[in-house]
Design an enzyme around this catalytic site. Structure first.
Site, PDB file in Angstrom:
ATOM      1  N   ASP A  38      -2.325  10.461  -0.388  1.00 42.37           N
ATOM      2  CA  ASP A  38      -2.832   9.875  -1.673  1.00 42.37           C
ATOM      3  C   ASP A  38      -1.310   9.839  -2.315  1.00 42.37           C
ATOM      4  OD1 ASP A  38      -3.557   7.541  -3.557  1.00 42.37           O
ATOM      5  OD2 ASP A  38      -5.603   8.292  -3.491  1.00 42.37           O
ATOM      6  N   ASP A  39      -0.526   9.070  -2.221  1.00 41.82           N
ATOM      7  CA  ASP A  39       0.501   8.678  -3.791  1.00 41.82           C
ATOM      8  C   ASP A  39       1.596  10.068  -3.701  1.00 41.82           C
ATOM      9  OD1 ASP A  39      -1.329   6.584  -5.172  1.00 41.82           O
ATOM     10  OD2 ASP A  39      -1.837   7.568  -7.077  1.00 41.82           O
ATOM     11  N   CYS A  76      -2.957   1.743  -2.767  1.00 31.62           N
ATOM     12  CA  CYS A  76      -4.138   1.918  -2.646  1.00 31.62           C
ATOM     13  C   CYS A  76      -4.536   1.096  -1.360  1.00 31.62           C
ATOM     14  CB  CYS A  76      -5.310   2.810  -3.047  1.00 31.62           C
ATOM     15  SG  CYS A  76      -4.658   4.192  -4.271  1.00 31.62           S
ATOM     16  N   LYS A 130     -11.155   9.321   1.359  1.00 32.71           N
ATOM     17  CA  LYS A 130     -11.530   8.612   0.111  1.00 32.71           C
ATOM     18  C   LYS A 130     -11.339   7.011   1.246  1.00 32.71           C
ATOM     19  CE  LYS A 130      -8.034   6.073  -2.785  1.00 32.71           C
ATOM     20  NZ  LYS A 130      -6.878   6.125  -3.953  1.00 32.71           N
ATOM     21  N   HIS A 132     -12.614   3.636  -0.500  1.00 33.09           N
ATOM     22  CA  HIS A 132     -11.327   2.313  -1.323  1.00 33.09           C
ATOM     23  C   HIS A 132     -11.279   1.240  -0.685  1.00 33.09           C
ATOM     24  CE1 HIS A 132      -8.748   2.134  -4.690  1.00 33.09           C
ATOM     25  NE2 HIS A 132      -9.651   1.170  -4.909  1.00 33.09           N
ATOM     26  N   HIS A 217      -3.313  12.062  -5.915  1.00 34.28           N
ATOM     27  CA  HIS A 217      -4.003  10.690  -6.992  1.00 34.28           C
ATOM     28  C   HIS A 217      -4.228  11.416  -7.905  1.00 34.28           C
ATOM     29  CE1 HIS A 217      -5.867   7.254  -9.002  1.00 34.28           C
ATOM     30  NE2 HIS A 217      -5.331   7.155  -8.036  1.00 34.28           N
ATOM     31  N   ASP A 275       0.074   6.742   1.371  1.00 37.69           N
ATOM     32  CA  ASP A 275      -0.272   4.913   1.322  1.00 37.69           C
ATOM     33  C   ASP A 275       0.324   4.252   0.445  1.00 37.69           C
ATOM     34  OD1 ASP A 275      -1.253   6.601  -1.454  1.00 37.69           O
ATOM     35  OD2 ASP A 275      -3.202   5.802  -1.447  1.00 37.69           O
ATOM     36  N   ASN A 276       0.875   5.511  -0.033  1.00 35.94           N
ATOM     37  CA  ASN A 276       2.045   4.188  -1.033  1.00 35.94           C
ATOM     38  C   ASN A 276       3.110   5.199  -1.894  1.00 35.94           C
ATOM     39  OD1 ASN A 276      -0.733   4.016  -2.701  1.00 35.94           O
ATOM     40  ND2 ASN A 276       0.781   5.051  -3.754  1.00 35.94           N
TER      41      ASN A 276
END
Length: 475
Positions: A38-39, A76, A130, A132, A217, A275-276
Protein backbone atom coordinates in the site's frame (compact mmCIF):
# COMPACT_ATOMS: atom_id res chain seq x y z
CA UNK A 1 3.53 -7.03 -25.22
CA UNK A 2 7.15 -8.19 -25.65
CA UNK A 3 8.29 -11.82 -25.84
CA UNK A 4 9.41 -11.79 -22.21
CA UNK A 5 6.06 -10.72 -20.82
CA UNK A 6 4.24 -13.10 -23.14
CA UNK A 7 6.50 -15.81 -21.71
CA UNK A 8 5.36 -15.32 -18.13
CA UNK A 9 1.77 -14.88 -19.32
CA UNK A 10 1.98 -18.38 -20.77
CA UNK A 11 3.47 -19.68 -17.52
CA UNK A 12 0.55 -18.24 -15.59
CA UNK A 13 -2.10 -18.99 -18.18
CA UNK A 14 -4.68 -21.63 -17.35
CA UNK A 15 -6.48 -23.43 -20.18
CA UNK A 16 -10.09 -24.26 -19.42
CA UNK A 17 -12.84 -26.32 -20.96
CA UNK A 18 -16.30 -24.82 -21.20
CA UNK A 19 -17.04 -26.54 -17.87
CA UNK A 20 -14.19 -24.63 -16.23
CA UNK A 21 -11.87 -27.61 -15.79
CA UNK A 22 -8.15 -27.07 -16.19
CA UNK A 23 -6.63 -28.88 -19.17
CA UNK A 24 -3.30 -29.73 -17.53
CA UNK A 25 -3.58 -33.50 -16.90
CA UNK A 26 -1.20 -34.97 -14.37
CA UNK A 27 0.10 -31.66 -13.08
CA UNK A 28 -1.16 -29.17 -10.52
CA UNK A 29 -1.42 -25.66 -12.01
CA UNK A 30 0.96 -23.15 -10.41
CA UNK A 31 0.20 -21.80 -6.96
CA UNK A 32 -0.25 -18.02 -7.20
CA UNK A 33 0.75 -15.62 -4.44
CA UNK A 34 -0.18 -12.00 -5.17
CA UNK A 35 1.37 -9.45 -2.78
CA UNK A 36 -0.10 -5.95 -2.98
CA UNK A 37 1.65 -3.31 -0.88
CA UNK A 38 0.00 0.00 0.00
CA UNK A 39 1.40 3.39 -1.11
CA UNK A 40 4.94 2.28 -1.93
CA UNK A 41 6.72 4.94 -4.00
CA UNK A 42 8.43 4.16 -7.29
CA UNK A 43 11.82 5.01 -5.81
CA UNK A 44 11.24 3.16 -2.55
CA UNK A 45 12.87 -0.14 -3.39
CA UNK A 46 16.55 -1.02 -3.41
CA UNK A 47 16.89 -1.83 -7.10
CA UNK A 48 15.62 1.66 -7.99
CA UNK A 49 18.47 3.23 -6.05
CA UNK A 50 16.68 3.90 -2.77
CA UNK A 51 18.45 4.27 0.56
CA UNK A 52 15.79 1.91 1.94
CA UNK A 53 17.13 -1.62 2.37
CA UNK A 54 15.00 -4.25 0.61
CA UNK A 55 17.34 -7.23 0.10
CA UNK A 56 14.57 -9.83 -0.20
CA UNK A 57 12.56 -7.87 -2.76
CA UNK A 58 15.73 -7.00 -4.68
CA UNK A 59 16.72 -10.65 -4.93
CA UNK A 60 13.25 -11.86 -5.92
CA UNK A 61 12.95 -9.18 -8.61
CA UNK A 62 16.53 -9.76 -9.76
CA UNK A 63 15.83 -13.46 -10.27
CA UNK A 64 12.49 -12.79 -11.93
CA UNK A 65 10.97 -10.17 -14.22
CA UNK A 66 11.08 -6.49 -13.25
CA UNK A 67 8.09 -4.62 -14.68
CA UNK A 68 9.44 -1.15 -15.38
CA UNK A 69 6.48 0.11 -17.42
CA UNK A 70 3.82 -1.06 -14.98
CA UNK A 71 0.79 1.10 -14.14
CA UNK A 72 -1.89 1.18 -11.47
CA UNK A 73 -4.45 3.79 -10.38
CA UNK A 74 -3.53 6.82 -8.23
CA UNK A 75 -5.55 5.72 -5.17
CA UNK A 76 -6.48 2.52 -3.34
CA UNK A 77 -10.00 1.31 -4.18
CA UNK A 78 -9.79 1.86 -7.96
CA UNK A 79 -6.56 -0.16 -8.24
CA UNK A 80 -7.94 -2.98 -6.15
CA UNK A 81 -11.21 -3.04 -8.06
CA UNK A 82 -9.37 -3.38 -11.36
CA UNK A 83 -7.23 -6.21 -10.00
CA UNK A 84 -10.36 -8.02 -8.80
CA UNK A 85 -12.49 -7.47 -11.94
CA UNK A 86 -10.11 -6.77 -14.83
CA UNK A 87 -12.31 -3.79 -15.73
CA UNK A 88 -11.56 -0.09 -15.90
CA UNK A 89 -13.04 1.86 -13.00
CA UNK A 90 -15.43 3.67 -15.35
CA UNK A 91 -17.30 0.35 -15.51
CA UNK A 92 -17.51 -0.19 -11.75
CA UNK A 93 -18.52 3.28 -10.52
CA UNK A 94 -15.16 3.89 -8.86
CA UNK A 95 -13.88 6.56 -11.23
CA UNK A 96 -14.15 9.37 -8.72
CA UNK A 97 -12.56 8.31 -5.45
CA UNK A 98 -12.10 5.57 -2.85
CA UNK A 99 -14.90 3.84 -0.97
CA UNK A 100 -14.99 5.35 2.49
CA UNK A 101 -16.07 3.35 5.52
CA UNK A 102 -19.51 4.94 5.95
CA UNK A 103 -20.48 5.05 2.29
CA UNK A 104 -23.17 2.53 1.33
CA UNK A 105 -21.19 1.34 -1.68
CA UNK A 106 -19.17 -1.68 -2.71
CA UNK A 107 -17.76 -3.50 -5.72
CA UNK A 108 -20.74 -4.24 -8.02
CA UNK A 109 -21.99 -7.74 -7.12
CA UNK A 110 -22.86 -8.67 -10.72
CA UNK A 111 -19.23 -8.49 -11.92
CA UNK A 112 -17.30 -11.78 -11.62
CA UNK A 113 -14.15 -11.40 -9.54
CA UNK A 114 -10.74 -12.97 -10.03
CA UNK A 115 -11.08 -15.34 -7.02
CA UNK A 116 -14.53 -16.40 -8.21
CA UNK A 117 -13.17 -17.29 -11.63
CA UNK A 118 -10.15 -19.05 -10.16
CA UNK A 119 -12.38 -21.14 -7.90
CA UNK A 120 -14.29 -22.22 -11.00
CA UNK A 121 -10.93 -23.28 -12.42
CA UNK A 122 -10.22 -25.49 -9.42
CA UNK A 123 -8.22 -23.15 -7.18
CA UNK A 124 -8.51 -22.69 -3.43
CA UNK A 125 -8.69 -18.95 -2.75
CA UNK A 126 -7.64 -17.12 0.41
CA UNK A 127 -7.14 -13.47 1.28
CA UNK A 128 -5.08 -11.87 4.02
CA UNK A 129 -4.93 -8.09 4.45
CA UNK A 130 -6.73 -4.96 3.28
CA UNK A 131 -10.00 -5.23 1.32
CA UNK A 132 -11.13 -1.58 0.80
CA UNK A 133 -13.81 -2.45 -1.75
CA UNK A 134 -16.84 -1.75 0.42
CA UNK A 135 -18.62 -3.74 3.11
CA UNK A 136 -22.02 -2.11 3.64
CA UNK A 137 -23.83 -5.42 3.00
CA UNK A 138 -22.77 -8.98 3.86
CA UNK A 139 -22.66 -9.83 0.16
CA UNK A 140 -19.91 -7.20 -0.28
CA UNK A 141 -17.45 -9.02 1.98
CA UNK A 142 -14.41 -10.86 0.56
CA UNK A 143 -15.90 -14.23 1.55
CA UNK A 144 -18.94 -13.36 -0.58
CA UNK A 145 -16.78 -12.33 -3.55
CA UNK A 146 -14.84 -15.53 -4.14
CA UNK A 147 -12.45 -15.95 -1.21
CA UNK A 148 -12.88 -19.05 0.92
CA UNK A 149 -11.22 -17.37 3.87
CA UNK A 150 -10.37 -13.81 4.85
CA UNK A 151 -8.38 -12.25 7.64
CA UNK A 152 -7.83 -8.52 7.49
CA UNK A 153 -9.31 -5.04 7.42
CA UNK A 154 -12.38 -3.84 5.55
CA UNK A 155 -11.64 -0.10 5.63
CA UNK A 156 -8.87 1.88 3.94
CA UNK A 157 -6.47 2.38 6.85
CA UNK A 158 -6.10 1.98 10.58
CA UNK A 159 -3.71 1.54 13.45
CA UNK A 160 -1.23 -1.21 12.55
CA UNK A 161 -1.14 -2.57 16.12
CA UNK A 162 -4.60 -2.17 17.71
CA UNK A 163 -6.64 -2.23 14.46
CA UNK A 164 -8.67 0.89 15.30
CA UNK A 165 -9.86 2.65 12.16
CA UNK A 166 -11.49 6.08 11.91
CA UNK A 167 -13.57 7.65 9.16
CA UNK A 168 -13.14 11.32 9.94
CA UNK A 169 -12.86 12.19 13.62
CA UNK A 170 -16.29 11.11 14.82
CA UNK A 171 -16.61 7.51 13.62
CA UNK A 172 -14.01 5.05 14.90
CA UNK A 173 -14.13 1.31 15.38
CA UNK A 174 -12.28 -1.99 15.46
CA UNK A 175 -11.29 -3.32 12.03
CA UNK A 176 -9.77 -6.77 12.07
CA UNK A 177 -12.05 -9.47 10.70
CA UNK A 178 -11.84 -13.22 10.37
CA UNK A 179 -14.38 -14.06 7.70
CA UNK A 180 -17.52 -12.10 8.56
CA UNK A 181 -16.84 -11.62 12.27
CA UNK A 182 -14.61 -9.27 14.27
CA UNK A 183 -11.38 -11.03 15.25
CA UNK A 184 -11.10 -9.64 18.78
CA UNK A 185 -9.03 -12.57 20.02
CA UNK A 186 -6.37 -12.67 17.31
CA UNK A 187 -2.80 -11.53 17.81
CA UNK A 188 0.31 -11.63 15.66
CA UNK A 189 0.67 -10.31 12.13
CA UNK A 190 -0.63 -11.29 8.72
CA UNK A 191 2.40 -13.52 8.12
CA UNK A 192 1.10 -15.78 10.87
CA UNK A 193 -2.16 -16.41 8.99
CA UNK A 194 -0.30 -16.91 5.70
CA UNK A 195 1.79 -19.63 7.34
CA UNK A 196 -1.37 -21.29 8.67
CA UNK A 197 -2.93 -21.33 5.21
CA UNK A 198 0.19 -22.85 3.66
CA UNK A 199 0.46 -25.39 6.46
CA UNK A 200 -3.10 -26.70 6.09
CA UNK A 201 -3.68 -26.43 2.34
CA UNK A 202 -3.86 -29.63 0.28
CA UNK A 203 -1.08 -29.15 -2.27
CA UNK A 204 -2.80 -31.45 -4.73
CA UNK A 205 -5.05 -28.47 -5.40
CA UNK A 206 -3.75 -25.14 -6.78
CA UNK A 207 -3.74 -22.19 -4.37
CA UNK A 208 -4.45 -18.51 -4.96
CA UNK A 209 -3.27 -16.44 -2.02
CA UNK A 210 -3.90 -12.68 -2.07
CA UNK A 211 -1.77 -10.86 0.52
CA UNK A 212 -2.80 -7.19 0.61
CA UNK A 213 -0.54 -5.50 3.15
CA UNK A 214 -1.68 -2.21 4.68
CA UNK A 215 1.93 -1.09 4.98
CA UNK A 216 3.26 1.39 4.05
CA UNK A 217 0.02 3.40 4.31
CA UNK A 218 -0.34 5.84 7.20
CA UNK A 219 -0.33 5.87 10.17
CA UNK A 220 3.45 5.60 10.05
CA UNK A 221 4.20 2.92 12.63
CA UNK A 222 7.10 0.51 12.84
CA UNK A 223 8.77 -1.64 15.51
CA UNK A 224 11.89 -0.32 17.18
CA UNK A 225 14.36 -2.75 15.61
CA UNK A 226 13.39 -1.49 12.14
CA UNK A 227 13.43 2.18 13.13
CA UNK A 228 16.97 1.82 14.46
CA UNK A 229 18.18 0.91 10.97
CA UNK A 230 17.27 4.42 9.78
CA UNK A 231 18.14 6.56 12.79
CA UNK A 232 20.48 8.65 10.61
CA UNK A 233 17.55 9.86 8.45
CA UNK A 234 16.71 13.34 9.67
CA UNK A 235 13.19 13.45 8.27
CA UNK A 236 10.90 11.72 10.76
CA UNK A 237 8.14 10.64 8.31
CA UNK A 238 10.79 9.31 5.93
CA UNK A 239 12.48 7.41 8.78
CA UNK A 240 9.25 5.69 9.84
CA UNK A 241 8.22 5.07 6.24
CA UNK A 242 11.59 3.48 5.46
CA UNK A 243 11.26 1.21 8.49
CA UNK A 244 7.82 0.12 7.29
CA UNK A 245 9.16 -0.72 3.81
CA UNK A 246 11.83 -2.85 5.46
CA UNK A 247 9.02 -4.53 7.39
CA UNK A 248 7.32 -5.37 4.09
CA UNK A 249 10.61 -6.80 2.85
CA UNK A 250 10.86 -9.04 5.92
CA UNK A 251 7.23 -10.17 5.60
CA UNK A 252 7.66 -11.18 1.96
CA UNK A 253 10.83 -13.02 2.96
CA UNK A 254 8.86 -15.00 5.55
CA UNK A 255 6.24 -15.92 2.96
CA UNK A 256 8.86 -17.13 0.47
CA UNK A 257 10.65 -19.12 3.18
CA UNK A 258 7.37 -20.79 4.05
CA UNK A 259 6.71 -21.56 0.38
CA UNK A 260 10.11 -23.24 0.19
CA UNK A 261 9.79 -25.09 3.49
CA UNK A 262 6.30 -26.43 2.70
CA UNK A 263 7.15 -27.57 -0.83
CA UNK A 264 5.13 -24.97 -2.77
CA UNK A 265 7.98 -22.93 -4.17
CA UNK A 266 8.98 -24.93 -7.26
CA UNK A 267 5.43 -24.75 -8.60
CA UNK A 268 4.61 -21.21 -7.57
CA UNK A 269 4.36 -17.72 -9.03
CA UNK A 270 4.78 -14.65 -6.82
CA UNK A 271 3.53 -11.29 -8.11
CA UNK A 272 4.45 -8.07 -6.30
CA UNK A 273 2.69 -4.75 -6.86
CA UNK A 274 2.09 -1.40 -5.22
CA UNK A 275 -1.50 -0.11 -5.41
CA UNK A 276 -0.50 3.48 -6.30
CA UNK A 277 2.40 5.89 -6.11
CA UNK A 278 3.94 7.05 -2.84
CA UNK A 279 2.72 10.05 -0.85
CA UNK A 280 5.76 12.31 -0.26
CA UNK A 281 4.04 14.11 2.62
CA UNK A 282 3.99 10.74 4.37
CA UNK A 283 7.57 9.78 3.58
CA UNK A 284 7.17 8.26 0.10
CA UNK A 285 9.43 9.04 -2.83
CA UNK A 286 8.61 8.65 -6.54
CA UNK A 287 11.76 10.26 -7.94
CA UNK A 288 12.46 10.76 -10.80
CA UNK A 289 8.75 10.64 -11.63
CA UNK A 290 6.47 13.64 -11.47
CA UNK A 291 3.64 13.90 -8.93
CA UNK A 292 2.50 11.36 -6.36
CA UNK A 293 -0.42 9.51 -4.85
CA UNK A 294 -3.74 11.03 -5.89
CA UNK A 295 -2.47 12.44 -9.18
CA UNK A 296 -2.47 11.08 -12.73
CA UNK A 297 1.11 12.16 -13.31
CA UNK A 298 3.61 9.32 -13.58
CA UNK A 299 4.47 9.43 -9.87
CA UNK A 300 0.86 8.65 -9.00
CA UNK A 301 0.24 5.78 -11.40
CA UNK A 302 3.55 4.15 -12.33
CA UNK A 303 4.27 1.48 -9.75
CA UNK A 304 6.81 -0.95 -8.41
CA UNK A 305 6.05 -4.40 -9.77
CA UNK A 306 7.76 -7.68 -10.52
CA UNK A 307 7.10 -11.39 -11.07
CA UNK A 308 9.17 -14.15 -9.48
CA UNK A 309 8.84 -17.84 -10.28
CA UNK A 310 11.07 -20.91 -10.71
CA UNK A 311 8.81 -21.70 -13.69
CA UNK A 312 10.10 -18.74 -15.71
CA UNK A 313 12.43 -19.85 -18.49
CA UNK A 314 14.15 -16.47 -18.63
CA UNK A 315 15.10 -14.80 -15.38
CA UNK A 316 16.96 -11.74 -14.23
CA UNK A 317 15.56 -9.53 -16.97
CA UNK A 318 13.77 -6.18 -17.21
CA UNK A 319 10.53 -5.72 -19.14
CA UNK A 320 9.51 -2.40 -20.65
CA UNK A 321 6.18 -3.79 -21.88
CA UNK A 322 3.15 -1.62 -21.12
CA UNK A 323 1.21 -3.38 -18.36
CA UNK A 324 -1.72 -2.24 -16.22
CA UNK A 325 -3.07 -3.64 -12.96
CA UNK A 326 -6.25 -4.72 -14.78
CA UNK A 327 -4.12 -7.06 -16.93
CA UNK A 328 -3.60 -9.52 -14.09
CA UNK A 329 -7.20 -10.70 -14.33
CA UNK A 330 -7.01 -11.96 -17.94
CA UNK A 331 -3.38 -13.04 -17.52
CA UNK A 332 -4.05 -15.28 -14.54
CA UNK A 333 -7.10 -16.71 -16.29
CA UNK A 334 -5.10 -17.52 -19.40
CA UNK A 335 -6.47 -14.77 -21.62
CA UNK A 336 -3.52 -12.37 -22.12
CA UNK A 337 -3.42 -9.96 -25.02
CA UNK A 338 -0.98 -7.22 -26.09
CA UNK A 339 -1.64 -3.74 -24.72
CA UNK A 340 -0.80 -0.46 -26.44
CA UNK A 341 -2.95 1.92 -24.38
CA UNK A 342 -4.19 2.50 -20.84
CA UNK A 343 -7.29 4.50 -19.95
CA UNK A 344 -6.50 5.74 -16.46
CA UNK A 345 -9.82 7.50 -15.92
CA UNK A 346 -12.72 9.57 -17.21
CA UNK A 347 -14.46 11.28 -14.31
CA UNK A 348 -17.54 13.18 -15.58
CA UNK A 349 -18.42 14.42 -12.08
CA UNK A 350 -14.97 15.86 -11.41
CA UNK A 351 -16.45 19.36 -11.57
CA UNK A 352 -19.41 20.84 -9.81
CA UNK A 353 -22.67 21.21 -11.69
CA UNK A 354 -22.76 24.33 -13.87
CA UNK A 355 -19.00 24.76 -14.19
CA UNK A 356 -18.87 23.81 -17.87
CA UNK A 357 -16.90 26.29 -19.96
CA UNK A 358 -17.81 26.04 -23.67
CA UNK A 359 -14.31 27.19 -24.63
CA UNK A 360 -12.84 24.00 -23.13
CA UNK A 361 -14.80 21.99 -25.68
CA UNK A 362 -14.74 24.21 -28.75
CA UNK A 363 -11.22 25.67 -28.47
CA UNK A 364 -9.02 23.36 -26.41
CA UNK A 365 -10.92 20.18 -27.21
CA UNK A 366 -11.35 20.82 -30.96
CA UNK A 367 -15.09 20.28 -30.56
CA UNK A 368 -14.51 16.64 -29.59
CA UNK A 369 -13.54 16.55 -25.93
CA UNK A 370 -14.36 18.76 -22.94
CA UNK A 371 -10.86 19.33 -21.55
CA UNK A 372 -12.29 20.44 -18.21
CA UNK A 373 -13.20 16.83 -17.36
CA UNK A 374 -10.61 15.03 -15.27
CA UNK A 375 -9.25 12.26 -17.46
CA UNK A 376 -6.00 10.56 -18.42
CA UNK A 377 -4.99 8.14 -21.15
CA UNK A 378 -1.73 6.76 -22.48
CA UNK A 379 -1.38 5.51 -26.06
CA UNK A 380 2.02 4.18 -27.02
CA UNK A 381 4.60 6.71 -25.84
CA UNK A 382 2.06 9.56 -25.57
CA UNK A 383 0.03 10.54 -22.54
CA UNK A 384 -2.91 12.97 -22.44
CA UNK A 385 -4.23 14.53 -19.23
CA UNK A 386 -7.19 16.91 -18.95
CA UNK A 387 -8.96 18.67 -16.09
CA UNK A 388 -7.69 18.61 -12.52
CA UNK A 389 -5.37 15.60 -12.49
CA UNK A 390 -3.49 16.45 -9.30
CA UNK A 391 -0.31 18.31 -8.40
CA UNK A 392 2.10 18.06 -11.33
CA UNK A 393 5.27 19.20 -9.63
CA UNK A 394 8.09 16.96 -8.54
CA UNK A 395 6.88 17.56 -4.99
CA UNK A 396 4.02 15.93 -3.05
CA UNK A 397 0.42 16.57 -4.12
CA UNK A 398 -1.25 18.86 -1.59
CA UNK A 399 -4.74 17.37 -1.50
CA UNK A 400 -6.89 14.86 -3.21
CA UNK A 401 -8.90 16.48 -6.03
CA UNK A 402 -12.26 17.62 -4.67
CA UNK A 403 -15.69 16.76 -5.96
CA UNK A 404 -19.11 15.40 -5.03
CA UNK A 405 -19.18 12.41 -2.68
CA UNK A 406 -22.00 9.94 -1.89
CA UNK A 407 -23.38 10.91 1.52
CA UNK A 408 -22.25 8.97 4.56
CA UNK A 409 -24.78 6.63 6.14
CA UNK A 410 -25.02 7.41 9.87
CA UNK A 411 -26.11 3.82 10.56
CA UNK A 412 -22.57 2.71 9.63
CA UNK A 413 -21.19 4.21 12.86
CA UNK A 414 -19.26 1.48 14.75
CA UNK A 415 -20.88 2.71 17.98
CA UNK A 416 -24.10 1.10 16.76
CA UNK A 417 -22.40 -2.26 16.21
CA UNK A 418 -20.40 -3.03 19.31
CA UNK A 419 -17.49 -0.77 18.31
CA UNK A 420 -16.76 -2.70 15.09
CA UNK A 421 -16.74 -1.75 11.42
CA UNK A 422 -19.15 -4.29 9.91
CA UNK A 423 -21.84 -4.55 7.20
CA UNK A 424 -24.91 -2.58 8.23
CA UNK A 425 -27.34 -2.89 5.29
CA UNK A 426 -29.53 -5.90 4.54
CA UNK A 427 -28.61 -7.78 7.71
CA UNK A 428 -31.53 -8.91 9.87
CA UNK A 429 -31.16 -9.60 13.58
CA UNK A 430 -32.37 -13.22 13.69
CA UNK A 431 -30.37 -14.60 16.62
CA UNK A 432 -31.51 -14.54 20.21
CA UNK A 433 -29.32 -12.50 22.48
CA UNK A 434 -26.40 -14.55 23.77
CA UNK A 435 -26.97 -17.64 21.57
CA UNK A 436 -23.74 -19.56 20.96
CA UNK A 437 -21.60 -16.60 21.98
CA UNK A 438 -18.42 -16.57 24.03
CA UNK A 439 -18.56 -14.77 27.41
CA UNK A 440 -16.20 -12.03 26.20
CA UNK A 441 -18.43 -11.45 23.18
CA UNK A 442 -21.49 -11.26 25.42
CA UNK A 443 -19.78 -8.71 27.65
CA UNK A 444 -18.81 -6.59 24.69
CA UNK A 445 -22.35 -6.72 23.33
CA UNK A 446 -23.80 -5.85 26.73
CA UNK A 447 -21.55 -2.82 27.00
CA UNK A 448 -22.54 -1.69 23.52
CA UNK A 449 -26.26 -2.17 24.24
CA UNK A 450 -26.03 -0.08 27.38
CA UNK A 451 -25.53 2.97 25.21
CA UNK A 452 -27.53 1.69 22.23
CA UNK A 453 -30.46 4.06 22.71
CA UNK A 454 -28.15 7.05 22.90
CA UNK A 455 -26.24 5.84 19.81
CA UNK A 456 -29.43 5.42 17.79
CA UNK A 457 -30.62 8.84 18.81
CA UNK A 458 -27.27 10.30 17.78
CA UNK A 459 -27.49 8.46 14.45
CA UNK A 460 -30.99 9.84 13.89
CA UNK A 461 -29.73 13.39 14.38
CA UNK A 462 -26.86 12.68 11.98
CA UNK A 463 -29.27 11.36 9.35
CA UNK A 464 -31.53 14.39 9.67
CA UNK A 465 -28.50 16.66 9.44
CA UNK A 466 -27.22 14.85 6.37
CA UNK A 467 -30.57 15.16 4.60
CA UNK A 468 -30.77 18.84 5.44
CA UNK A 469 -27.24 19.32 4.05
CA UNK A 470 -28.15 17.56 0.83
CA UNK A 471 -31.35 19.59 0.50
CA UNK A 472 -29.44 22.88 0.73
CA UNK A 473 -27.35 21.87 -2.32
CA UNK A 474 -30.40 22.26 -4.53
CA UNK A 475 -31.72 25.55 -3.09
Amino acid sequence: MDVLVLGFCLVLGLLHTTEGKILRPGRVPPHIVFVMVDDQGFNDIGYHGSEIHTPVLDQLAGEGVKLENYYVQPICSPSRSQLMTGRYQIHTGLQHSIIRARQPLCLPPDIPTLPERLRQAGYSTHMVGKWHLGFCRPECLPTSRGFQSFLGSLTGSGDHFNFQSCDGTEACGFDLHDGDRPAWELSGNYSTRVKEILRHHDQRKPLFLYVALQAVHTPLQAPGHLLRRYQTLGNRPRRHYAAMVSGVDESVGEIVSELRGRGYYNNSVLIYSSDNGGQPLSGGCNWPLRGGKGSYWEGGVRAVGFVHSPLLKRKGVVSQALIHVSDWYPTLLGLPCPRTEILFNIDPVSRRHGEVDPRLLTLNGFGIWDTGVRAAIRVGDWKLLTGNVGDGDWFPPQTMPGGPQPPDDPMADPQLHGGVWTPWLGREETRDEGDDEEPDSINRKARSKSTCKVCKLRALFKKVGTRMQRATLFL
